[in-house]
Design an enzyme around this catalytic site. Structure first.
Site, short mmCIF file in Angstrom:
data_model
loop_
_atom_site.label_atom_id
_atom_site.label_comp_id
_atom_site.label_asym_id
_atom_site.label_seq_id
_atom_site.Cartn_x
_atom_site.Cartn_y
_atom_site.Cartn_z
N ARG A 1 -5.30 -0.08 -6.97
CA ARG A 1 -4.18 1.08 -6.10
C ARG A 1 -3.62 1.21 -7.19
O ARG A 1 -3.32 2.23 -6.66
CB ARG A 1 -3.30 -0.07 -5.60
CG ARG A 1 -3.33 -1.26 -5.10
CD ARG A 1 -2.03 -2.16 -4.76
NE ARG A 1 -1.79 -3.64 -3.96
CZ ARG A 1 -2.16 -3.48 -2.33
NH1 ARG A 1 -2.49 -2.30 -1.95
NH2 ARG A 1 -2.38 -4.37 -1.49
N ASP B 1 -6.17 -0.78 -1.54
CA ASP B 1 -6.41 -1.48 -2.65
C ASP B 1 -7.83 -2.22 -2.21
O ASP B 1 -8.08 -2.14 -0.41
CB ASP B 1 -5.60 -3.04 -3.05
CG ASP B 1 -5.69 -4.06 -1.21
OD1 ASP B 1 -5.34 -3.53 -0.65
OD2 ASP B 1 -6.19 -4.63 -2.08
N PHE C 1 -14.75 1.81 3.74
CA PHE C 1 -13.06 1.84 2.98
C PHE C 1 -12.71 2.33 1.50
O PHE C 1 -14.04 2.46 0.85
CB PHE C 1 -13.82 0.51 3.12
CG PHE C 1 -12.31 -0.59 1.97
CD1 PHE C 1 -11.40 -1.28 3.30
CD2 PHE C 1 -12.54 -1.01 1.43
CE1 PHE C 1 -10.96 -1.89 3.51
CE2 PHE C 1 -11.32 -1.34 0.63
CZ PHE C 1 -10.24 -1.81 1.66
N VAL C 2 -11.81 2.83 1.66
CA VAL C 2 -11.19 3.21 1.17
C VAL C 2 -10.71 2.96 -0.07
O VAL C 2 -9.35 1.62 0.42
CB VAL C 2 -10.60 4.27 1.29
CG1 VAL C 2 -11.81 6.10 2.13
CG2 VAL C 2 -9.57 3.97 1.64
N GLY D 1 0.69 -1.18 -0.12
CA GLY D 1 0.68 -0.16 0.13
C GLY D 1 0.32 1.57 0.43
O GLY D 1 0.31 2.56 -0.11
N GLU E 1 2.92 4.98 5.70
CA GLU E 1 2.55 4.09 5.42
C GLU E 1 1.04 4.85 3.94
O GLU E 1 1.19 5.65 3.74
CB GLU E 1 2.21 3.81 5.82
CG GLU E 1 2.36 2.06 6.28
CD GLU E 1 1.70 0.94 6.13
OE1 GLU E 1 1.71 1.28 4.53
OE2 GLU E 1 1.17 0.96 6.49
N ASP E 2 -0.04 4.19 3.71
CA ASP E 2 -0.57 4.44 2.63
C ASP E 2 -1.53 4.69 4.30
O ASP E 2 -1.89 6.19 4.07
CB ASP E 2 -1.28 3.15 2.64
CG ASP E 2 -1.02 1.94 3.08
OD1 ASP E 2 -1.02 1.84 3.83
OD2 ASP E 2 -2.09 0.83 2.51
N ASP F 1 -5.07 2.91 11.02
CA ASP F 1 -6.37 2.67 10.49
C ASP F 1 -6.44 2.36 12.01
O ASP F 1 -6.55 3.25 12.66
CB ASP F 1 -6.44 1.68 9.63
CG ASP F 1 -8.32 0.87 9.84
OD1 ASP F 1 -8.67 2.01 9.62
OD2 ASP F 1 -8.62 -0.63 9.97
P1 IMP Z 1 -4.11 -1.07 10.75
O1 IMP Z 1 -3.53 0.45 11.21
O2 IMP Z 1 -3.07 -2.24 12.06
O3 IMP Z 1 -5.35 -1.88 11.27
O4 IMP Z 1 -3.73 -1.51 9.82
C1 IMP Z 1 -3.48 -0.61 8.26
C2 IMP Z 1 -4.08 -1.69 7.52
O5 IMP Z 1 -4.72 -1.83 6.65
C3 IMP Z 1 -3.28 -0.34 6.06
O6 IMP Z 1 -2.32 -0.43 6.02
C4 IMP Z 1 -4.33 -0.91 4.58
O7 IMP Z 1 -3.26 -1.85 3.88
C5 IMP Z 1 -5.22 -1.48 5.91
N1 IMP Z 1 -6.13 -0.66 5.26
C6 IMP Z 1 -7.12 -0.40 6.28
N2 IMP Z 1 -7.99 0.32 6.39
C7 IMP Z 1 -8.40 0.29 4.46
C8 IMP Z 1 -9.15 1.04 3.43
O8 IMP Z 1 -10.33 1.88 4.04
N3 IMP Z 1 -8.88 0.46 2.78
C9 IMP Z 1 -7.87 -0.46 2.62
N4 IMP Z 1 -7.07 -0.62 2.56
C10 IMP Z 1 -7.12 -0.27 4.23
MG MG Z 2 -0.82 -2.39 3.55
#
Ligand code: IMP
Ligand code: MG
Length: 183
Positions: free
Chosen positions: A168, A162, A155-156, A46, A102-103, A106
């Site tokens: 992507r 992706d 969800f984006v 991502g 990072e993308d 979350d």
């Molecule tokens: P977390 O912060 O550990 O929950 O995980 C983050 C990862 O979850 C990101 O790097 C993304 O790969 C994936 N992710 C979280 N939200 C989204 C979304 O809205 N769309 C797509 N991938 C997401």
């Molecule tokens: Mg990711």
């Protein structure tokens, strides 16, 4: 053949907004890391799109590296929070100023587990830069040091993010039509 645009319900962050914000972040990082041994680390997959753009707005010397991580236990991820390094960095971190790119932040569970692992390798500093953040979803005590945009709990996709490995390559960040999930 049909375009990916048709699967998007609405755009959250446009291509122009992304370009503008990435330029601001790159300028800020260039000021903050002047004279430092900057290593930008992208978490695949991502973060790759954002990193490719961001690094070209950074005007000081920097190195890049990539890492692949996965979470143990699939559905249990959020309860255990354990992170497995699938592909480690090539670079030795000692003395480096590491910027994780990072993308999206979350729940924050993945990065809140990964950052302490990297800090054990004697870097000079470890900071986090994400283009998106969903603050309402946060479960771990972590916030980006550099942030592009806050987005709502939807969800984006696009700009590296992706759904089922697709979208992507969209140049903007958008919300998928509900029918795409359910078909
Ligand atoms: P977390 O912060 O550990 O929950 O995980 C983050 C990862 O979850 C990101 O790097 C993304 O790969 C994936 N992710 C979280 N939200 C989204 C979304 O809205 N769309 C797509 N991938 C997401
Ligand atoms: Mg990711």
């Amino acid at each position: 053949m049909q375009g990916m645009d048709q699967d998007i319900d609405h755009i959250l962050v446009s291509e122009e907004q992304l370009r503008q914000k990435v330029a601001e972040l790159g300028a800020q990082i260039s000021r903050d890391y002047e004279g430092c041994d900057l290593l930008m680390v992208s978490i695949l997959k991502g973060g790759a799109v954002f990193m490719a753009d961001l690094m070209r707005t950074v005007t000081i010397p920097c190195a890049i590296d990539f890492m692949v991580v996965s979470s143990y236990g699939g559905a249990n991820t959020e309860s255990t929070g354990l992170v497995k390094i699938v592909k480690d960095l090539d670079a030795d971190l000692s003395g480096k100023d590491v910027l994780i790119v990072e993308d999206i932040l979350d729940t924050g569970i993945t990065l809140s587990n990964l950052l302490p692992m990297l800090r054990l390798r004697n870097p000079n500093s470890v900071r986090l830069c994400t283009i998106l953040s969903k603050p309402s979803r946060r479960k771990a005590d972590i916030e980006p040091d550099y942030l592009g945009f806050e987005v709502p709990d939807e969800f984006v996709v696009g700009y590296g993010l992706d759904f089922d490995e697709k979208y992507r390559n969209l140049p903007y960040v958008g919300v998928l039509k509900p029918e795409i999930y359910t078909r």
